[in-house]
Design a protein around this motif. Structure first.
Motif, mmCIF file in Angstrom:
data_model
loop_
_atom_site.group_PDB
_atom_site.id
_atom_site.type_symbol
_atom_site.label_atom_id
_atom_site.label_comp_id
_atom_site.label_asym_id
_atom_site.label_seq_id
_atom_site.Cartn_x
_atom_site.Cartn_y
_atom_site.Cartn_z
ATOM 1 N N PRO A 1 0.808 -1.221 0.000
ATOM 2 C CA PRO A 1 0.000 0.000 0.000
ATOM 3 C C PRO A 1 0.847 1.281 0.000
ATOM 4 O O PRO A 1 0.502 2.253 -0.669
ATOM 5 C CB PRO A 1 -0.840 -0.128 1.263
ATOM 6 N N GLU A 2 1.967 1.262 0.712
ATOM 7 C CA GLU A 2 2.828 2.448 0.756
ATOM 8 C C GLU A 2 3.438 2.727 -0.621
ATOM 9 O O GLU A 2 3.505 3.882 -1.063
ATOM 10 C CB GLU A 2 3.945 2.258 1.797
ATOM 11 N N ALA A 3 3.877 1.668 -1.301
ATOM 12 C CA ALA A 3 4.440 1.835 -2.639
ATOM 13 C C ALA A 3 3.364 2.247 -3.640
ATOM 14 O O ALA A 3 3.628 3.022 -4.564
ATOM 15 C CB ALA A 3 5.133 0.548 -3.089
ATOM 16 N N MET A 4 2.148 1.730 -3.446
ATOM 17 C CA MET A 4 1.036 2.130 -4.321
ATOM 18 C C MET A 4 0.746 3.617 -4.171
ATOM 19 O O MET A 4 0.522 4.317 -5.155
ATOM 20 C CB MET A 4 -0.216 1.319 -3.982
ATOM 21 N N ALA A 5 0.749 4.112 -2.931
ATOM 22 C CA ALA A 5 0.488 5.534 -2.690
ATOM 23 C C ALA A 5 1.557 6.390 -3.369
ATOM 24 O O ALA A 5 1.237 7.408 -3.998
ATOM 25 C CB ALA A 5 0.434 5.819 -1.194
ATOM 26 N N ALA A 6 2.811 5.961 -3.260
ATOM 27 C CA ALA A 6 3.896 6.703 -3.912
ATOM 28 C C ALA A 6 3.724 6.678 -5.432
ATOM 29 O O ALA A 6 3.914 7.706 -6.097
ATOM 30 C CB ALA A 6 5.250 6.109 -3.514
ATOM 31 N N GLU A 7 3.361 5.531 -5.987
ATOM 32 C CA GLU A 7 3.122 5.411 -7.434
ATOM 33 C C GLU A 7 2.030 6.378 -7.881
ATOM 34 O O GLU A 7 2.176 7.092 -8.874
ATOM 35 C CB GLU A 7 2.726 3.964 -7.768
ATOM 36 N N ALA A 8 0.933 6.400 -7.140
ATOM 37 C CA ALA A 8 -0.192 7.270 -7.496
ATOM 38 C C ALA A 8 0.218 8.744 -7.446
ATOM 39 O O ALA A 8 -0.114 9.521 -8.346
ATOM 40 C CB ALA A 8 -1.374 7.001 -6.570
ATOM 41 N N ARG A 9 0.940 9.121 -6.408
ATOM 42 C CA ARG A 9 1.377 10.518 -6.278
ATOM 43 C C ARG A 9 2.418 10.871 -7.345
ATOM 44 O O ARG A 9 2.327 11.900 -8.002
ATOM 45 C CB ARG A 9 1.946 10.774 -4.883
#
Length: 109
Positions: free
Chosen positions: A88-96
């Motif tokens: 989830p943390e990497a997904m949030a970074a990807e989205a941002r």
């Protein structure tokens, strides 16, 4: 080993879901985002080379249709233990980092 397709007919109503948005932390439900004209659900993940190839286009799609009557959401259902790039943390970074304007949801199940 070949996988059997579970394709359902186009136009079939999406099943209910309630999943956490990795950027906002909010729980997002199907009815929160479904638009009057429909719902686009993209099953993507950070480590997929095909997604990496089109992620700029995904961000553009989100911006282009953000004010339309079509709801847009992306869901990552990968096991983050097996694929740490899909946490989830990497997904949030990807989205941002890539400008996803649609919710990027993590499905642990």
């Amino acid at each position: 080993m070949a996988a059997e397709s579970k394709m359902i007919p186009l136009g079939t109503p999406a099943p209910d879901f309630a999943l956490r948005d990795t950027v906002s932390g909010d729980v997002v439900r199907r009815d929160d985002i479904a638009g009057d004209a429909g719902l686009l659900v993209m099953f993507i993940c950070n480590h997929c080379p095909f997604v990496k190839w089109v992620r700029t286009g995904l961000a553009e799609l989100g911006r282009d249709y953000g004010d339309s009557d079509i709801g847009i959401v992306a869901i990552n259902a990968n096991d983050a233990r097996a694929y740490p790039e899909d946490s989830p943390e990497a997904m949030a970074a990807e989205a941002r980092d890539h400008g996803y304007s649609f919710p990027y949801l993590h499905d642990e199940t």
